[in-house]
Design a protein around this motif. Structure first.
Motif, PDB file in Angstrom:
ATOM      1  N   ASN A   1       4.590  10.768   6.359  1.00 40.60           N
ATOM      2  CA  ASN A   1       3.920  11.729   7.240  1.00 40.60           C
ATOM      3  C   ASN A   1       4.814  12.928   7.549  1.00 40.60           C
ATOM      4  O   ASN A   1       4.347  14.066   7.625  1.00 40.60           O
ATOM      5  CB  ASN A   1       3.503  11.044   8.536  1.00 40.60           C
TER       6      ASN A   1
ATOM      7  N   GLU B   1      -5.002  16.278   0.868  1.00 38.39           N
ATOM      8  CA  GLU B   1      -6.214  15.508   1.117  1.00 38.39           C
ATOM      9  C   GLU B   1      -6.272  14.288   0.197  1.00 38.39           C
ATOM     10  O   GLU B   1      -6.659  13.183   0.603  1.00 38.39           O
ATOM     11  CB  GLU B   1      -7.443  16.387   0.912  1.00 38.39           C
TER      12      GLU B   1
ATOM     13  N   ASN C   1      -3.760  11.794   1.450  1.00 37.09           N
ATOM     14  CA  ASN C   1      -4.281  11.120   2.639  1.00 37.09           C
ATOM     15  C   ASN C   1      -5.322  10.060   2.276  1.00 37.09           C
ATOM     16  O   ASN C   1      -5.422   9.008   2.909  1.00 37.09           O
ATOM     17  CB  ASN C   1      -4.902  12.143   3.598  1.00 37.09           C
ATOM     18  N   GLY C   2      -6.095  10.380   1.231  1.00 36.74           N
ATOM     19  CA  GLY C   2      -7.055   9.386   0.771  1.00 36.74           C
ATOM     20  C   GLY C   2      -6.366   8.128   0.264  1.00 36.74           C
ATOM     21  O   GLY C   2      -6.805   6.996   0.538  1.00 36.74           O
ATOM     22  N   HIS C   3      -5.285   8.290  -0.488  1.00 42.60           N
ATOM     23  CA  HIS C   3      -4.512   7.137  -0.969  1.00 42.60           C
ATOM     24  C   HIS C   3      -3.941   6.332   0.201  1.00 42.60           C
ATOM     25  O   HIS C   3      -3.961   5.088   0.203  1.00 42.60           O
ATOM     26  CB  HIS C   3      -3.379   7.605  -1.887  1.00 42.60           C
TER      27      HIS C   3
ATOM     28  N   GLN D   1      -5.129   6.166   3.210  1.00 41.49           N
ATOM     29  CA  GLN D   1      -6.206   5.470   3.897  1.00 41.49           C
ATOM     30  C   GLN D   1      -6.575   4.181   3.182  1.00 41.49           C
ATOM     31  O   GLN D   1      -6.804   3.138   3.805  1.00 41.49           O
ATOM     32  CB  GLN D   1      -7.433   6.393   4.001  1.00 41.49           C
ATOM     33  N   ARG D   2      -6.641   4.277   1.847  1.00 40.17           N
ATOM     34  CA  ARG D   2      -6.956   3.061   1.087  1.00 40.17           C
ATOM     35  C   ARG D   2      -5.859   2.011   1.255  1.00 40.17           C
ATOM     36  O   ARG D   2      -6.135   0.812   1.325  1.00 40.17           O
ATOM     37  CB  ARG D   2      -7.151   3.423  -0.389  1.00 40.17           C
TER      38      ARG D   2
ATOM     39  N   ASN E   1      -3.998   1.668   3.887  1.00 41.40           N
ATOM     40  CA  ASN E   1      -4.171   1.090   5.222  1.00 41.40           C
ATOM     41  C   ASN E   1      -5.316   0.081   5.256  1.00 41.40           C
ATOM     42  O   ASN E   1      -5.233  -0.965   5.916  1.00 41.40           O
ATOM     43  CB  ASN E   1      -4.418   2.192   6.246  1.00 41.40           C
ATOM     44  N   ASP E   2      -6.401   0.432   4.548  1.00 45.18           N
ATOM     45  CA  ASP E   2      -7.528  -0.503   4.503  1.00 45.18           C
ATOM     46  C   ASP E   2      -7.123  -1.815   3.838  1.00 45.18           C
ATOM     47  O   ASP E   2      -7.494  -2.902   4.289  1.00 45.18           O
ATOM     48  CB  ASP E   2      -8.696   0.135   3.738  1.00 45.18           C
TER      49      ASP E   2
ATOM     50  N   SER F   1      -5.021  -3.737   6.193  1.00 42.25           N
ATOM     51  CA  SER F   1      -5.850  -4.342   7.228  1.00 42.25           C
ATOM     52  C   SER F   1      -6.547  -5.588   6.716  1.00 42.25           C
ATOM     53  O   SER F   1      -6.606  -6.616   7.408  1.00 42.25           O
ATOM     54  CB  SER F   1      -6.872  -3.315   7.724  1.00 42.25           C
TER      55      SER F   1
END
Length: 574
Positions: A145, A164, A167-169, A171-172, A174-175, A178
């Motif tokens: 970050n 962008e 950030n998409g990578h 997010q995936r 993080n998913d 999770s």
């Protein structure tokens, strides 16, 4: 701690023997085990290195486990360290809440079940590793970050699309992380559920054993009374003589099995109480040999006892130690054919008293040897008549020996080559010479036969009537009641000298009847009452507390069914 080194486990207990036990249980996990003896040493160890789990004894001198846990979790560096409390006593809900507030994750009870302790520690270590991994990922995310922020400041216009996409990578990622956490939590819940089911199954098994052993005593009392009365009559009929012998032998065998079941259930629930006193090994052997002598004579077996040093002494419970040696001798006779040879050797060796029982019986196969001391284990044999059994004798022997701080081992050259069991107990700290004549027990005066006015209250009809008939044959005046209210009414009418009360009766239990009799003016005189526990509750724990309850209710003596008829007759008239 670097990524390649094993995690550290801190074990805190003031008893070195327990620390050795924890080490033996946890070493297969491959972690670095650190053992300390007090809360202060535990705090010192935490300041020097990082630990994944703390295994903490509740009862310690000085600073106990609760205080130690509070100090650990009050420190910011250690507040996330999971703590497992180890306790050998019943923990109240208040103590459990106190432990959780102090930072405890779970409790482990003594005697420790190795599989459960290893499983709990393994789960917490795995959580610790996952937490470290998450910390690394979070650090990487923080660095990314920062790099993204710097890049965004320098290249806001031309790098928008790339940011962008990145950030998409993220997010995936993080998913996925999770989902991984959810999967881990599900696995932990399943493991916890399996552990709870295992604990529940063990508790139900122990409660069943306790309830079964107690309930089996009910029919044994009238059977023993009836057998005693059958033995009193004179007859020359060989069939009757043979039948008497069969009934007496099988009844003794049944009582032995029930006693073993009760002992196993008490040990499993940590309820067995041992007397600690100085005991001469020669006396233990003599008492044990006496119990097995009828079986030796029946099978025409030869027993050779070798005890060169008659001054060998140990500290322990003489009754339980005699039971241990008697079980070993009984086991040797059981698995040795007619005319076989059994040797019992007693000696001292390296600060330990050794008792060795060697037989010429069927032996033990290599496959059976690792399981020989496990509960309900039996050695099948078609070569000798073993007379059956429950397979709990050797398991009971090992449990009692370990409670005395000793150990037992088995050896055999194979099938049909006999077996050898060696019992080792710590010698008494100061082996003194034989006691002088001043320590001998005074001679027992002969009992004078007298006629007594006796009240018997028992809701088991056979037990009540058989005992009444036996006492009437002895010349006593006997009155019977089938419940507590009837017993109280008869007591007021007949004013008995002796009251024999069953503790578990309908309407009024034996303790309440005893209290009300003691409250009467005639009941406060020098009369005696005797109790035995007839029934137990669903938990199977009434037996452990019955003597205390009966004393508080005003009983003078507490007996356990089935009572030896000769014993109760002598006791009631002496």
């Amino acid at each position: 701690m670097n990524g390649s080194s094993p995690p550290n486990i801190l074990m805190v207990d003031d008893q070195p023997a327990r620390l050795l036990t924890y080490r033996a249980i946890l070493e297969p996990l491959g972690h670095n085990l650190v053992a300390v003896n007090s809360g202060l040493e535990a705090l010192d160890a935490l300041m020097k290195q990082e630990f994944a789990v703390v295994l903490l004894d509740v009862k310690m001198p000085g600073m106990d486990g609760f205080e130690t846990a509070e100090l650990i979790h009050d420190h910011p560096r250690f507040e996330a360290i999971p703590i497992i409390f180890v306790t050998g006593v019943h923990v109240t809900e208040f103590d459990r809440l106190k432990g959780y507030k102090a930072g405890a994750i779970d409790y482990v009870y003594i005697p420790v079940i190795p599989e459960i302790l290893r499983s709990k520690v393994a789960v917490l270590v795995e959580l610790y590793a996952k937490r470290r991994e998450l910390q690394g990922v979070n650090k990487e995310l923080a660095d990314s970050n920062k790099a993204l922020a710097d890049a965004n400041s320098a290249l806001q216009s031309e790098k928008t699309r790339e940011l962008e996409e990145l950030n998409g990578h993220l997010q995936r990622a993080n998913d996925e992380l999770s989902r991984s956490n959810e999967s881990l939590e599900t696995e932990i819940r399943e493991r916890t559920r399996a552990e709870n089911m295992l604990k529940e199954a063990v508790v139900k098994r122990d409660e069943f054993l306790a309830m079964l052993s107690h309930e089996l005593r009910n029919p044994l009392s009238p059977l023993r009374n009836a057998s005693h009365m059958l033995m009193q009559g004179e007859t020359q009929d060989p069939k009757i003589i043979w039948s008497r012998g069969v009934i007496e032998r099988q009844l003794k065998h049944m009582i032995r099995l029930v006693d073993d079941l009760l002992d196993v259930s008490r040990i499993a629930r940590g309820k067995i109480v041992l007397v600690s006193e100085r005991v001469n090994v020669a006396e233990i052997i003599a008492a044990a040999v006496e119990t097995v002598q009828p079986l030796l004579e029946q099978k025409k077996q030869q027993l050779e006892v070798s005890n060169t040093d008659t001054n060998i002494t140990v500290r322990g419970d003489p009754v339980r130690l005699s039971q241990v040696v008697g079980n070993l001798l009984h086991n040797a006779a059981k698995y040795t054919g007619e005319g076989g040879h059994i040797a019992l050797i007693a000696r001292s060796n390296a600060g330990m008293a050794e008792i060795c029982v060697r037989d010429s019986g069927i032996g033990i196969s290599a496959e059976s040897m690792p399981h020989i001391f496990e509960l309900f284990t039996q050695i099948p044999s078609e070569r000798v008549n073993t007379g059956g059994g429950l397979g709990i004798g050797l398991a009971l022997v090992r449990a009692l020996v370990e409670l005395h701080g000793g150990d037992i081992s088995a050896a055999s050259m194979g099938l049909d080559r006999g077996s050898e069991f060696t019992l080792r107990l710590p010698l008494f700290a100061e082996m003194a010479a034989a006691t002088d004549g001043a320590e001998r027990a005074p001679a027992i005066e002969p009992v004078v036969q007298v006629r007594r006015n006796i009240l018997i209250a028992d809701d088991n009809q056979d037990a009540r009537e058989s005992l009444a008939l036996m006492l009437r044959l002895e010349g006593h005046e006997v009155h019977c009641a089938s419940d507590g209210e009837e017993a109280l009414a008869l007591a007021g009418q007949r004013r008995p000298e002796i009251v024999v009360l069953d503790v578990g009766m309908p309407k009024l239990d034996g303790c309440e009847v005893a209290r009300r009799i003691r409250a009467e003016s005639w009941g406060r005189e020098r009369r005696r009452s005797t109790s035995w526990p007839q029934r137990v509750g669903p938990t199977g724990r009434a037996q452990e507390f019955a003597p205390r309850r009966t004393r508080e209710a005003g009983f003078d003596m507490h007996l356990v069914k089935p009572v030896d008829p000769a014993t109760i007759c002598d006791m009631l008239v002496s």
